[in-house]
Design a protein around this motif. Structure first.
Motif, mmCIF file in Angstrom:
data_model
loop_
_atom_site.group_PDB
_atom_site.id
_atom_site.type_symbol
_atom_site.label_atom_id
_atom_site.label_comp_id
_atom_site.label_asym_id
_atom_site.label_seq_id
_atom_site.Cartn_x
_atom_site.Cartn_y
_atom_site.Cartn_z
ATOM 1 N N TYR A 59 0.834 -1.202 0.000
ATOM 2 C CA TYR A 59 0.000 0.000 0.000
ATOM 3 C C TYR A 59 0.874 1.260 0.000
ATOM 4 O O TYR A 59 0.660 2.177 -0.793
ATOM 5 C CB TYR A 59 -0.927 0.001 1.219
ATOM 6 C CG TYR A 59 -1.640 1.308 1.413
ATOM 7 C CD1 TYR A 59 -2.760 1.614 0.653
ATOM 8 C CD2 TYR A 59 -1.182 2.246 2.338
ATOM 9 C CE1 TYR A 59 -3.407 2.828 0.817
ATOM 10 C CE2 TYR A 59 -1.821 3.454 2.499
ATOM 11 C CZ TYR A 59 -2.937 3.733 1.741
ATOM 12 O OH TYR A 59 -3.570 4.940 1.898
ATOM 13 N N MET A 62 2.621 1.774 -3.385
ATOM 14 C CA MET A 62 1.706 2.202 -4.436
ATOM 15 C C MET A 62 1.284 3.657 -4.235
ATOM 16 O O MET A 62 1.264 4.441 -5.186
ATOM 17 C CB MET A 62 0.493 1.279 -4.490
ATOM 18 C CG MET A 62 0.839 -0.129 -4.962
ATOM 19 S SD MET A 62 -0.571 -1.227 -4.989
ATOM 20 C CE MET A 62 -1.300 -0.779 -6.549
ATOM 21 N N MET A 63 0.949 4.031 -3.010
ATOM 22 C CA MET A 63 0.538 5.412 -2.754
ATOM 23 C C MET A 63 1.707 6.374 -2.937
ATOM 24 O O MET A 63 1.527 7.489 -3.421
ATOM 25 C CB MET A 63 -0.068 5.550 -1.354
ATOM 26 C CG MET A 63 -1.421 4.901 -1.196
ATOM 27 S SD MET A 63 -2.720 5.595 -2.247
ATOM 28 C CE MET A 63 -3.086 7.108 -1.382
ATOM 29 N N CYS A 79 -5.448 1.046 -4.210
ATOM 30 C CA CYS A 79 -4.232 0.633 -3.500
ATOM 31 C C CYS A 79 -4.572 -0.213 -2.275
ATOM 32 O O CYS A 79 -3.896 -1.199 -1.978
ATOM 33 C CB CYS A 79 -3.410 1.858 -3.089
ATOM 34 S SG CYS A 79 -2.766 2.782 -4.499
ATOM 35 N N GLU A 82 -5.642 -3.742 -3.380
ATOM 36 C CA GLU A 82 -4.460 -4.506 -3.784
ATOM 37 C C GLU A 82 -3.701 -5.002 -2.558
ATOM 38 O O GLU A 82 -3.226 -6.136 -2.513
ATOM 39 C CB GLU A 82 -3.542 -3.660 -4.671
ATOM 40 C CG GLU A 82 -4.070 -3.432 -6.061
ATOM 41 C CD GLU A 82 -4.072 -4.693 -6.905
ATOM 42 O OE1 GLU A 82 -3.145 -5.508 -6.795
ATOM 43 O OE2 GLU A 82 -5.025 -4.853 -7.691
ATOM 44 N N GLN A 83 -3.564 -4.150 -1.537
ATOM 45 C CA GLN A 83 -2.862 -4.536 -0.312
ATOM 46 C C GLN A 83 -3.620 -5.642 0.413
ATOM 47 O O GLN A 83 -3.016 -6.597 0.886
ATOM 48 C CB GLN A 83 -2.696 -3.331 0.618
ATOM 49 C CG GLN A 83 -2.013 -3.682 1.938
ATOM 50 C CD GLN A 83 -0.588 -4.166 1.752
ATOM 51 O OE1 GLN A 83 0.249 -3.415 1.298
ATOM 52 N NE2 GLN A 83 -0.301 -5.397 2.116
ATOM 53 N N HIS A 103 2.066 -5.660 -9.016
ATOM 54 C CA HIS A 103 1.095 -4.814 -8.335
ATOM 55 C C HIS A 103 1.227 -3.355 -8.781
ATOM 56 O O HIS A 103 0.233 -2.669 -8.979
ATOM 57 C CB HIS A 103 1.259 -4.918 -6.821
ATOM 58 C CG HIS A 103 0.849 -6.242 -6.287
ATOM 59 N ND1 HIS A 103 1.744 -7.275 -6.146
ATOM 60 C CD2 HIS A 103 -0.341 -6.712 -5.874
ATOM 61 C CE1 HIS A 103 1.108 -8.319 -5.653
ATOM 62 N NE2 HIS A 103 -0.158 -8.002 -5.483
ATOM 63 N N LEU A 107 -1.462 -0.748 -10.857
ATOM 64 C CA LEU A 107 -1.703 0.654 -10.552
ATOM 65 C C LEU A 107 -1.483 1.509 -11.799
ATOM 66 O O LEU A 107 -2.287 2.388 -12.113
ATOM 67 C CB LEU A 107 -0.790 1.133 -9.423
ATOM 68 C CG LEU A 107 -0.892 2.606 -9.056
ATOM 69 C CD1 LEU A 107 -2.298 2.943 -8.572
ATOM 70 C CD2 LEU A 107 0.129 2.947 -7.979
#
Length: 119
Positions: A59, A62-63, A79, A82-83, A103, A107
């Motif tokens: 997470y 991705m963020m 996100c 996905e986490q 992953h 995104l």
């Protein structure tokens, strides 16, 4: 009105009036939000310290890949899901492997699709 401001057809006073209007609306909405959340009870959810880092790595990566000024609810939810999927996969297999670039690819695909819808 906003289009005129963006295309340079507005007088300087119009721009200042628009900025004051938008800033006032923002401050009022923040104050209302603080009043609304002021009486809420906050509960702490216990998290195992051993799993906390691994369960937030994907997470966070991705963020962090997106400039904070572009964070939206839909990106946050993407996100987060996905986490969660990754965490469940790790719990099922017992493997706390490092997440792979697949992953981050999802995104990128999500952002590409959003850009096509907008553009």
């Amino acid at each position: 009105k906003d289009c005129d401001l963006l295309q340079g057809e507005a007088a300087p006073q119009q721009v200042l009036d628009w900025v004051l209007f938008e800033t006032t609306n923002y401050v009022v909405s923040r104050q209302k939000h603080k009043e609304w959340t002021g009486g809420m009870k906050v509960s702490e959810v216990p998290v195992s310290p051993a799993l906390q880092k691994e369960e937030q790595d994907l997470y966070s990566r991705m963020m962090d890949a997106i400039d904070p000024c572009h964070h939206t609810v839909s990106i946050f939810l993407h996100c987060l899901t996905e986490q969660v999927a990754y965490s469940f996969e790790c719990k099922e297999t017992g493997d706390l492997r490092q997440e792979d670039d697949a992953h981050l690819h999802t995104l990128a695909s999500y952002l590409d699709n959003a850009a096509q819808v907008i553009g």
